[in-house]
Design a protein around this motif. Structure first.
Motif, PDB file in Angstrom:
ATOM      1  N   LEU A 104       0.878  -1.356  -0.213  1.00 24.58           N
ATOM      2  CA  LEU A 104       0.331   0.197   0.092  1.00 24.58           C
ATOM      3  C   LEU A 104       0.970   1.316   0.163  1.00 24.58           C
ATOM      4  O   LEU A 104       1.675   0.950   1.294  1.00 24.58           O
ATOM      5  CB  LEU A 104      -0.858   0.623   0.984  1.00 24.58           C
ATOM      6  N   GLU A 105       0.854   2.029  -1.035  1.00 27.49           N
ATOM      7  CA  GLU A 105       1.125   3.127  -1.522  1.00 27.49           C
ATOM      8  C   GLU A 105       0.346   4.524  -0.563  1.00 27.49           C
ATOM      9  O   GLU A 105      -0.710   4.215  -0.434  1.00 27.49           O
ATOM     10  CB  GLU A 105       1.788   3.435  -2.876  1.00 27.49           C
ATOM     11  N   PRO A 106       1.879   5.057  -0.054  1.00 27.94           N
ATOM     12  CA  PRO A 106       0.807   6.248   0.416  1.00 27.94           C
ATOM     13  C   PRO A 106       0.773   7.560  -0.332  1.00 27.94           C
ATOM     14  O   PRO A 106       0.362   7.721  -1.421  1.00 27.94           O
ATOM     15  CB  PRO A 106       2.299   7.532   1.171  1.00 27.94           C
ATOM     16  N   SER A 107      -0.243   8.586  -0.416  1.00 29.04           N
ATOM     17  CA  SER A 107      -1.028   9.035  -1.031  1.00 29.04           C
ATOM     18  C   SER A 107      -1.375  10.561  -0.385  1.00 29.04           C
ATOM     19  O   SER A 107      -1.263  10.877   0.959  1.00 29.04           O
ATOM     20  CB  SER A 107      -1.980   9.074  -1.516  1.00 29.04           C
ATOM     21  N   GLY A 108      -2.337  11.323  -0.576  1.00 27.32           N
ATOM     22  CA  GLY A 108      -2.515  12.924  -0.115  1.00 27.32           C
ATOM     23  C   GLY A 108      -1.222  14.065  -0.788  1.00 27.32           C
ATOM     24  O   GLY A 108      -0.430  13.398  -1.739  1.00 27.32           O
ATOM     25  N   PRO A 109      -2.281  14.931  -0.519  1.00 24.64           N
ATOM     26  CA  PRO A 109      -1.296  16.151  -0.893  1.00 24.64           C
ATOM     27  C   PRO A 109      -0.130  16.060  -0.944  1.00 24.64           C
ATOM     28  O   PRO A 109       0.215  15.243  -0.430  1.00 24.64           O
ATOM     29  CB  PRO A 109      -1.881  17.536  -0.257  1.00 24.64           C
ATOM     30  N   GLY A 110       0.460  16.524  -2.001  1.00 26.82           N
ATOM     31  CA  GLY A 110       1.874  16.727  -2.596  1.00 26.82           C
ATOM     32  C   GLY A 110       2.786  15.355  -2.038  1.00 26.82           C
ATOM     33  O   GLY A 110       4.206  15.184  -2.020  1.00 26.82           O
ATOM     34  N   VAL A 111       2.103  14.421  -2.282  1.00 33.06           N
ATOM     35  CA  VAL A 111       2.387  13.025  -1.872  1.00 33.06           C
ATOM     36  C   VAL A 111       3.162  12.122  -3.394  1.00 33.06           C
ATOM     37  O   VAL A 111       1.763  12.121  -4.230  1.00 33.06           O
ATOM     38  CB  VAL A 111       2.230  12.083  -1.226  1.00 33.06           C
ATOM     39  N   ARG A 112       4.294  12.005  -3.611  1.00 26.83           N
ATOM     40  CA  ARG A 112       4.306  11.351  -5.119  1.00 26.83           C
ATOM     41  C   ARG A 112       5.309   9.663  -4.843  1.00 26.83           C
ATOM     42  O   ARG A 112       5.946  10.038  -4.184  1.00 26.83           O
ATOM     43  CB  ARG A 112       5.160  11.858  -6.635  1.00 26.83           C
ATOM     44  N   VAL A 113       5.067   8.730  -5.530  1.00 25.05           N
ATOM     45  CA  VAL A 113       5.187   7.605  -5.160  1.00 25.05           C
ATOM     46  C   VAL A 113       5.995   6.805  -7.054  1.00 25.05           C
ATOM     47  O   VAL A 113       5.146   6.520  -7.402  1.00 25.05           O
ATOM     48  CB  VAL A 113       4.434   6.058  -4.370  1.00 25.05           C
ATOM     49  N   ASP A 114       6.999   7.352  -7.246  1.00 24.07           N
ATOM     50  CA  ASP A 114       7.601   6.121  -8.423  1.00 24.07           C
ATOM     51  C   ASP A 114       7.740   5.109  -8.045  1.00 24.07           C
ATOM     52  O   ASP A 114       9.311   5.181  -7.083  1.00 24.07           O
ATOM     53  CB  ASP A 114       8.262   7.722  -8.997  1.00 24.07           C
ATOM     54  N   SER A 115       7.000   3.954  -8.458  1.00 24.45           N
ATOM     55  CA  SER A 115       7.897   2.762  -8.574  1.00 24.45           C
ATOM     56  C   SER A 115       7.688   1.655  -9.979  1.00 24.45           C
ATOM     57  O   SER A 115       6.979   2.031 -10.526  1.00 24.45           O
ATOM     58  CB  SER A 115       6.853   2.336  -6.672  1.00 24.45           C
ATOM     59  N   GLY A 116       7.762   0.509  -9.229  1.00 23.37           N
ATOM     60  CA  GLY A 116       8.203  -0.733  -9.838  1.00 23.37           C
ATOM     61  C   GLY A 116       7.875  -2.295  -9.816  1.00 23.37           C
ATOM     62  O   GLY A 116       7.536  -3.042 -10.682  1.00 23.37           O
ATOM     63  N   VAL A 117       6.871  -1.460  -8.803  1.00 24.23           N
ATOM     64  CA  VAL A 117       6.307  -3.257  -8.267  1.00 24.23           C
ATOM     65  C   VAL A 117       4.896  -2.791  -6.562  1.00 24.23           C
ATOM     66  O   VAL A 117       5.010  -2.259  -7.226  1.00 24.23           O
ATOM     67  CB  VAL A 117       7.732  -3.793  -6.930  1.00 24.23           C
ATOM     68  N   GLY A 118       4.545  -4.034  -7.141  1.00 22.90           N
ATOM     69  CA  GLY A 118       3.313  -4.002  -6.462  1.00 22.90           C
ATOM     70  C   GLY A 118       3.022  -5.488  -5.462  1.00 22.90           C
ATOM     71  O   GLY A 118       4.075  -5.985  -5.352  1.00 22.90           O
TER      72      GLY A 118
END
Length: 597
Positions: free
Chosen positions: A361-375
Motif C-alpha cells: 500500500l503506497e501513501p497518498s494525499g497532498p504533495g505526495v508522489r510515489v514512483d515504483s516498479g513493483v506491487g
C-alpha cells in the motif's frame, strides 16, 4: 514527434518513461528478461518483447537483441532510462548507425564524460573547477604511492575512471591503506565497467554532494533547473535527495554560480537532453565531480519544485524540438524531498534483502508522489538493484516537507520485505536532519543503525512452495508458427522415467526439499544476504580477530564484505568462490581459543 519508443529498462524508471510517452501520445515498447515476465512495466506498455534470461548481460545489456526488437516493433527511438545502457557510448553510436534515435546525448558526449579522467581534463580546459588530483590514469600502485605522497597527500580517494553509482570508489586515509584502496577500485572498475584504470583525487572528508540539473536541445539552448542536495549516502550511493539545497547551504549567488558551471559543462560537449553535473561543496568551494549523461534517479525532486517534466523535455529534445522553457522561466517553488525505498537492512549495514512482497500500500494525499516498479505479489530479485520505489514529497518549506515525509512514511505498507522504511522514519526525525547535517555521523554509527530495526520482525513471504510448471508448445497463427512457453500452476506431480513422483518441469524446489545450512550456534557465521560468493579471503585453520574480512558476497550490484563475528580459529569454511549463497547458509564456523581446547 516520435510515434513509438522502445524503453530499454525495467522497474520504476521504465514506468516513468512510459507515463511520459502516454502524455505525449507516443506508443511504447517494453522489453523484459525471463524473470520480469509479469513485471508492471511489461503490463503497462503497448507492446512487450522478451530479451533473454534473467542475467542482465543476456537481457537488458544484450544490444543485438534490443536492436532486433526495435526493428521488429517499428520503434523509432530508444529511451535508456538510467543504469544498464544509459551511459554506454557504443550503444548510442550503434543506434545512430542503424538510423534509430537515442533519447539522450550524442555518443561523443557520453564518451567524453564517461571516463572520469577525460571529463576532469575537459572540464579543467573549460574553466570548470575540479577537485585537485590527477587528470591522467594512474597505471600502477607504485605510481599511486608516489603521487599521493608527493602531490596530493592523505586522505586520498582512488576512483575507477569509468566508475559511477559508488562503484570503483575507495578511500585511503593513510599510506598503509592505499594498496587495498587502489586494488579494490581497480577491481570494481573492471568488474562493473570493464575498465580497471583508476585516478586519484584529494579526498574531501565531509563535503556536501550538490548537483545541478541541466536540459539542452539541438538548437543550442541549455538551461539549468537549480540544484539538488544529495549528501546523505551510504557506500557513496544516495539515500535521500532534496531540492533546492537548504538555504543556509546554497544561497542565490552560489546557485547562480553552480548553474553556470552546469551550463558550461554541457556546452563543452555539445550536450542534448537531460543531464546532471555532480559536484562537491566544501567550505564554500564548489568542485566538479562528474557528469551523469542521463536522467537521474532523483530528477523527481527537481520536477516537484520547478513544475517542469524533465523526462518529456528530454524526449522532445531528442525529436529535434526546442526546449519549452528559457532560463528566466525556471522558478523554484517550495521544497521537495525524495527517500529511496530500497530492499535493504540498515541495521545490517545496508545489506540487500531481496524477496517477495505480500500486501503493498503506497501513501497518498497532498504533495505526495510515489514512483515504483513493483506491487502486491511482486518480487525484488537479487539479479537487479534493490530499489523498490522512490517516495517524493513537496511542501512550502523544508520543515513542512519533512513533516509530510514522516506522514507519508507512516502510511507506506510493504509486507514480507525488509526495506529502508524504518531507517527513513528514524533519520527524518533526528536533529541531524533538521540541521541539514550530511548525517555521516549516524550512518557510520553501527549502534544507531541497529536502533532503526522495526519493532516487529519482518516475516518473509515464501513463494517457493508455489508449484509452477512450464510447457513448450508450437502454435500456428495466421499461417505462421510460433514457439510458445506457457507458465502456470502444477496440477500434480509428474511421473519420472522410473515411475516415481518427480518435480514438474520448471517447478521450483520447495524450501523443505532444499539443502539446509548447518549449525546456527554462536560459533557459526551465517550469510546475512542472498547473492553470489564473489571472493573468499580467509582460510580454514586461520586465526581471526573480530571484524576481520572473511569473504565478499555480490548481491544486487553491490559488493558486501562479510567479517568475523568473533575472534578465534576458523574450524570450518563452507563458503566457495563463484557459488550462489542464500540467506542463512553457513559461511564459516569460528571457535574461540577456549572452545578449541
Amino acid at each position: 514527434m516520435f510515434g513509438k519508443i522502445l524503453v530499454a529498462n525495467r522497474g520504476e524508471i521504465a514506468i516513468r518513461v512510459i507515463r511520459a510517452c502516454e502524455e505525449l501520445g507516443i506508443k511504447t515498447v517494453a522489453v523484459y528478461s525471463e524473470l520480469d515476465r509479469d513485471a508492471l512495466h511489461v503490463q503497462r506498455a503497448d507492446e512487450a518483447y522478451l530479451l533473454g534470461p534473467a542475467e542482465a548481460s543476456a537481457s537488458y545489456l544484450n544490444v543485438d537483441r534490443i536492436i532486433e526488437v526495435v526493428k521488429e516493433s517499428g520503434a523509432e527511438a530508444v529511451h535508456p532510462g538510467y543504469g544498464f545502457l544509459a551511459e554506454n557510448a557504443p550503444f548510442a553510436q550503434r543506434l545512430a548507425d542503424e538510423g534509430i534515435v537515442f533519447i539522450g546525448p550524442p555518443a561523443s558526449a557520453i564518451d567524453a564524460m564517461g571516463s572520469k579522467t577525460k571529463a576532469r581534463e575537459l572540464m579543467q580546459k573549460a574553466g570548470v573547477p575540479i577537485v585537485p588530483g590527477t587528470t591522467d590514469s594512474v597505471d600502477t600502485y607504485e605510481d599511486a604511492l608516489r603521487i599521493a605522497r608527493d602531490e596530493i597527500g592523505y586522505p586520498v580517494a582512488v576512483k575507477a575512471a569509468s566508475g559511477g553509482g559508488g562503484k570503483g570508489f575507495r578511500v585511503a586515509l593513510t599510506e598503509d591503506k592505499l594498496k587495498d584502496a587502489y586494488e579494490g577500485a581497480s577491481r570494481e572498475g573492471e568488474k562493473f565497467f570493464s575498465d580497471g584504470t583508476v585516478y586519484l583525487e584529494r579526498y574531501l572528508p565531509n563535503p556536501r554532494h550538490v548537483e545541478v540539473q541541466i536540459i539542452a536541445d539541438t538548437h543550442g539552448n541549455v538551461i539549468h533547473l537549480g540544484e539538488r542536495d544529495c549528501s546523505i549516502q551510504r557506500r557513496h550511493q544516495k539515500l535521500i535527495e532534496e531540492a533546492p539545497a537548504p538555504p543556509w547551504v546554497v544561497d542565490e549567488a552560489l546557485r547562480q554560480k553552480i548553474g553556470e558551471i552546469g551550463i558550461n559543462a554541457a556546452k563543452a560537449v555539445d550536450y542534448v537532453g537531460a543531464g546532471t553535473i555532480e559536484g562537491m561543496l566544501q567550505d564554500g568551494e564548489y568542485f566538479f565531480l562528474e557528469m551523469n549523461t542521463r536522467v537521474q534517479v532523483e530528477h523527481c525532486v527537481t520536477e516537484m519544485v520547478t513544475g517542469i517534466d524533465i523526462v518529456k523535455q528530454g524526449i522532445k529534445a531528442a525529436a529535434g524540438l526546442p526546449l519549452d522553457y528559457a532560463q528566466e522561466d525556471v522558478v523554484l517553488r517550495g521544497h521537495a524531498i525524495e527517500a529511496r525505498i530500497n530492499a535493504e537492512s540498515a541495521p545490517m549495514n545496508f545489506a540487500p534483502t531481496p524477496g517477495a512482497i505480500g500486501r503493498y500500500l503506497e501513501p497518498s494525499g497532498p504533495g505526495v508522489r510515489v514512483d515504483s516498479g513493483v506491487g502486491a505479489g511482486g518480487v525484488v530479485s537479487p539479479q537487479y538493484d534493490p530499489m523498490v520505489a522512490k517516495l517524493i514529497v513537496w511542501d512550502e518549506d523544508r520543515e513542512q516537507a519533512t513533516k509530510r515525509m514522516l506522514r507519508a512514511l507512516s502510511e507506506y505498507e510493504i509486507e514480507g520485505l525488509t526495506t529502508l522504511l524504518p531507517f527513513h522514519q528514524a533519520i527524518f526525525a533526528t536533529d541531524n536532519w533538521a540541521k541539514a547535517s550530511t548525517c555521516s555521523e549516524l550512518l557510520e554509527d553501527k549502534d544507531w543503525l541497529k536502533s532503526t530495526a522495526p519493532a516487529e520482525p519482518v516475516v518473509p513471504i515464501d513463494l517457493e512452495d508455489d508449484e509452477t510448471v512450464s510447457h513448450d508448445y508450437v502454435v500456428e497463427v495466421s499461417g505462421r508458427k510460433f514457439d510458445v512457453k506457457v507458465h502456470g500452476a502444477a496440477f500434480g506431480p509428474v511421473a519420472s522415467a522410473n515411475g516415481s513422483a518427480a518435480a514438474a518441469p520448471g517447478k521450483k524446489a520447495k524450501r523443505s526439499e532444499r539443502k539446509k545450512s548447518a549449525g546456527g550456534g554462536a560459533d557459526d557465521l551465517p550469510s546475512p544476504i542472498q547473492g553470489n560468493m564473489w571472493k573468499v579471503v580467509a582460510k580454514e585453520g586461520q586465526e581471526v580477530a573480530e571484524g576481520d574480512l572473511i569473504c565478499i558476497i555480490e548481491a544486487m550490484k553491490m559488493e558486501n564484505e562479510i567479517t568475523a563475528h568473533k575472534a578465534g580459529t576458523i574450524t570450518t569454511l563452507a563458503a566457495k568462490e563463484g557459488e550462489p549463497i542464500n540467506t542463512g547458509d553457513l559461511i564459516a564456523t569460528i571457535k574461540s581459543a577456549e572452545a578449541a581446547e
